[in-house]
Enzyme design. Structure first.
Site, short mmCIF file in Angstrom:
data_model
loop_
_atom_site.label_atom_id
_atom_site.label_comp_id
_atom_site.label_asym_id
_atom_site.label_seq_id
_atom_site.Cartn_x
_atom_site.Cartn_y
_atom_site.Cartn_z
N ALA A 68 2.67 -27.65 75.01
CA ALA A 68 2.52 -29.05 74.65
C ALA A 68 1.56 -29.71 75.65
CB ALA A 68 3.88 -29.75 74.66
N GLY A 113 5.48 -24.97 74.14
CA GLY A 113 5.41 -25.31 72.73
C GLY A 113 4.68 -24.29 71.90
N GLU A 116 7.18 -21.64 71.18
CA GLU A 116 8.12 -22.19 70.20
C GLU A 116 7.51 -22.24 68.81
OE1 GLU A 116 10.77 -25.30 72.72
OE2 GLU A 116 8.61 -25.57 72.87
N GLU A 136 8.85 -24.42 81.03
CA GLU A 136 9.11 -25.85 81.15
C GLU A 136 9.87 -26.24 82.41
OE1 GLU A 136 8.59 -25.18 76.69
OE2 GLU A 136 9.47 -24.10 78.38
#
Length: 263
Positions: A68, A113, A116, A136
């Protein structure tokens, strides 16, 4: 798509979706996630017949999706962070719920992300350059787009805990060994060609049966065996009301290739 944040191409019923922010290692910002949501909420675009499979990849060799967008997240309030996480979860769930098979094709980084997003596909192909991880915790965050919910289904709770708690990155060979990746290829071209060939093979099967199989597998994850069997039984029953089942069994008995109507 605005500013070509997503590149789309349709080849013989296979839609290739490419995240196109190579200068940012294809990081998922709000714009990319919003455009992915818009794409996945509507009918998949096609230049010809129906889309029978999706390849999800990132532009360039350096990254599938490096994560992200940290710069964007660094100034978010808790409410904004929650909304951003909800958007990422919506995108990954929409991808997971597509009735057609989805293959994530990973070259370079698939972190945070990006990992994911790849896990929301049915399965993952990778090149030897691929790097996976949920780092993260090194930023004071946790996986927010489904990593805590999905990684343990892919690799088991022990590996999921170790990877998430340490933020450790693993290469493609290790990712395959623990079950995160299905296959590893020498080059990006070989990977994409193999993904297209796999989807072409699946396209020769009953589209209704493939969609029902996908739904039954997805609905069974994390449930007790008795509940999972009930889901499977209901999906199995539905096949008996389809033209695909009548055609498939008739073709088998007549010793001819089936021509599935898709309903």
């Amino acid at each position: 798509m605005s500013d070509k944040t997503l590149l789309l191409s349709d080849d013989d019923g296979v839609l290739t979706v490419t995240v196109n922010r190579p200068n940012a290692l294809n990081a998922l910002n709000e714009q990319v996630l919003t455009e992915l949501r818009t794409l996945l909420e509507g009918p998949l675009p096609s230049t010809g017949g129906a889309i029978r499979g999706v390849i999800l990849t990132g532009a360039g060799e350096r990254a599938f999706v490096a994560g992200a967008d940290i710069k964007e997240m660094s100034v978010m309030t808790p409410d904004e962070g929650e909304a951003f996480g909800a958007l990422g979860q919506r995108v990954t769930r929409l991808l997971e719920e597509l009735p057609v098979p989805v293959i994530a094709c990973v070259s370079g980084y698939a972190l945070g992300g990006g990992c994911e997003l790849a896990m929301a596909a049915d399965f993952i192909y990778a090149t030897g350059s691929a790097v996976f991880g949920q780092p993260e915790v090194s930023l004071g965050l946790i996986p927010g787009f489904g990593g805590c919910a999905r990684l343990h289904h892919r690799v088991g709770p022990g590996w999921a805990r170790e990877l998430i708690y340490t933020g450790r990155k693993i290469d493609a060979a290790e990712a395959r060994r623990i079950g995160l990746v299905n296959r590893v290829f020498d080059t990006r071209e070989e990977m994409l060609d193999s993904a297209a060939a796999t989807l072409a093979e699946i396209a020769t099967r009953s589209p209704v049966a493939v969609a029902l199989s996908k739904s039954a597998i997805d609905g069974s994850i994390g449930r007790p065996v008795t509940d999972a069997l009930a889901i499977e039984k209901a999906a199995f029953r539905r096949t008996f009301a389809t033209g695909d089942m009548r055609e498939g069994t008739a073709a088998f008995l007549a010793k001819r290739p089936p021509s599935f109507p898709g309903h």
